[in-house]
Design a protein around this motif. Structure first.
Motif, short mmCIF file in Angstrom:
data_model
loop_
_atom_site.label_atom_id
_atom_site.label_comp_id
_atom_site.label_asym_id
_atom_site.label_seq_id
_atom_site.Cartn_x
_atom_site.Cartn_y
_atom_site.Cartn_z
N CYS A 47 -35.38 56.75 -35.31
CA CYS A 47 -34.01 57.27 -35.42
C CYS A 47 -33.07 56.23 -36.00
O CYS A 47 -32.24 56.55 -36.86
N ALA A 112 -28.55 58.94 -29.05
CA ALA A 112 -28.12 60.33 -29.27
C ALA A 112 -26.61 60.40 -29.46
O ALA A 112 -26.11 61.10 -30.35
N ASN A 116 -24.49 61.46 -32.75
CA ASN A 116 -23.45 62.49 -32.62
C ASN A 116 -22.12 61.99 -33.19
O ASN A 116 -21.43 62.72 -33.92
N LYS A 142 -31.04 64.84 -32.63
CA LYS A 142 -30.44 63.81 -31.77
C LYS A 142 -30.94 63.82 -30.32
O LYS A 142 -31.03 62.76 -29.70
N TRP A 143 -31.29 64.99 -29.76
CA TRP A 143 -31.75 65.05 -28.37
C TRP A 143 -33.27 65.13 -28.23
O TRP A 143 -33.78 65.04 -27.12
#
Length: 192
Positions: A47, A112, A116, A142-143
């Protein structure tokens, strides 16, 4: 990010001690601990590499694996019958595993929120389009690392062969979706 993703798939080779001793409780504990402690930091690196490529510091990034490696090594040796851990040692390792995992969960939730915040910043730009692919990708992704961490935690707590079997199928579906969604070969490219 691609390197970390490829490495993540290559890490499956470390589940061989479990595959060779499927009935062994020690081998099952090793493979569940391995998944619980190694996959979350890999997802964080993936990520971070994808959403924040300008901030990457390779050596510092991979230092996140040091606590996991220290805890997994004795369990690997026990699953291969090289050593036999005492009950007290096993309990200390279990507590340390939970503490390390709690730290990874904190980092995952923080990631996350960072994603966001970044996406919200993009939405506020004048030429932003909420249907644009990078926006939708961030909203969906993101989650996912947190959900995957929860699945690994349930598997670790249950420490059951059938729970691991269900986890493997579920995560194969999630991984396939995760790989195909960014590539999205069926997406129509519209030139304006």
């Amino acid at each position: 990010g691609r390197f970390a993703c490829g490495l993540l798939f290559l890490m499956q080779i470390f589940e061989i001690p479990y595959l060779l001793n499927i009935g062994s409780a020690d081998a099952l504990l090793y493979t569940n601990t391995f998944s619980l402690l190694l996959y979350p930091p890999f997802m964080l690196i993936i990520c971070d590499s994808f959403f924040f490529p300008e901030r990457i510091k390779r050596k510092r990034e991979y230092a996140i694996f040091i606590p996991a490696a220290i805890l997994i090594l004795p369990l690997l040796m026990q699953s291969m019958k090289i050593i036999d851990l005492s009950d007290i040692c096993s309990q200390i390792i279990t507590v340390a595993v939970y503490m390390t995992f709690a730290w990874y969960i904190f980092l995952t939730i923080r990631m996350a929120f960072k994603i966001n915040t970044t996406v919200k910043g993009i939405y506020e730009l004048e030429f932003s389009d909420s249907t644009d692919f990078p926006h939708r990708f961030a909203e969906y992704v993101k989650w996912i690392p947190l959900y995957v961490c929860i699945i690994y935690l349930v598997c670790f707590v249950c420490n059951d062969v059938w729970v691991k079997f269900v986890r493997d199928i579920l995560l194969s579906v999630i991984t396939t979706w995760f790989v195909f969604f960014p590539l999205d070969p069926w997406r129509e490219i519209v030139f304006s």
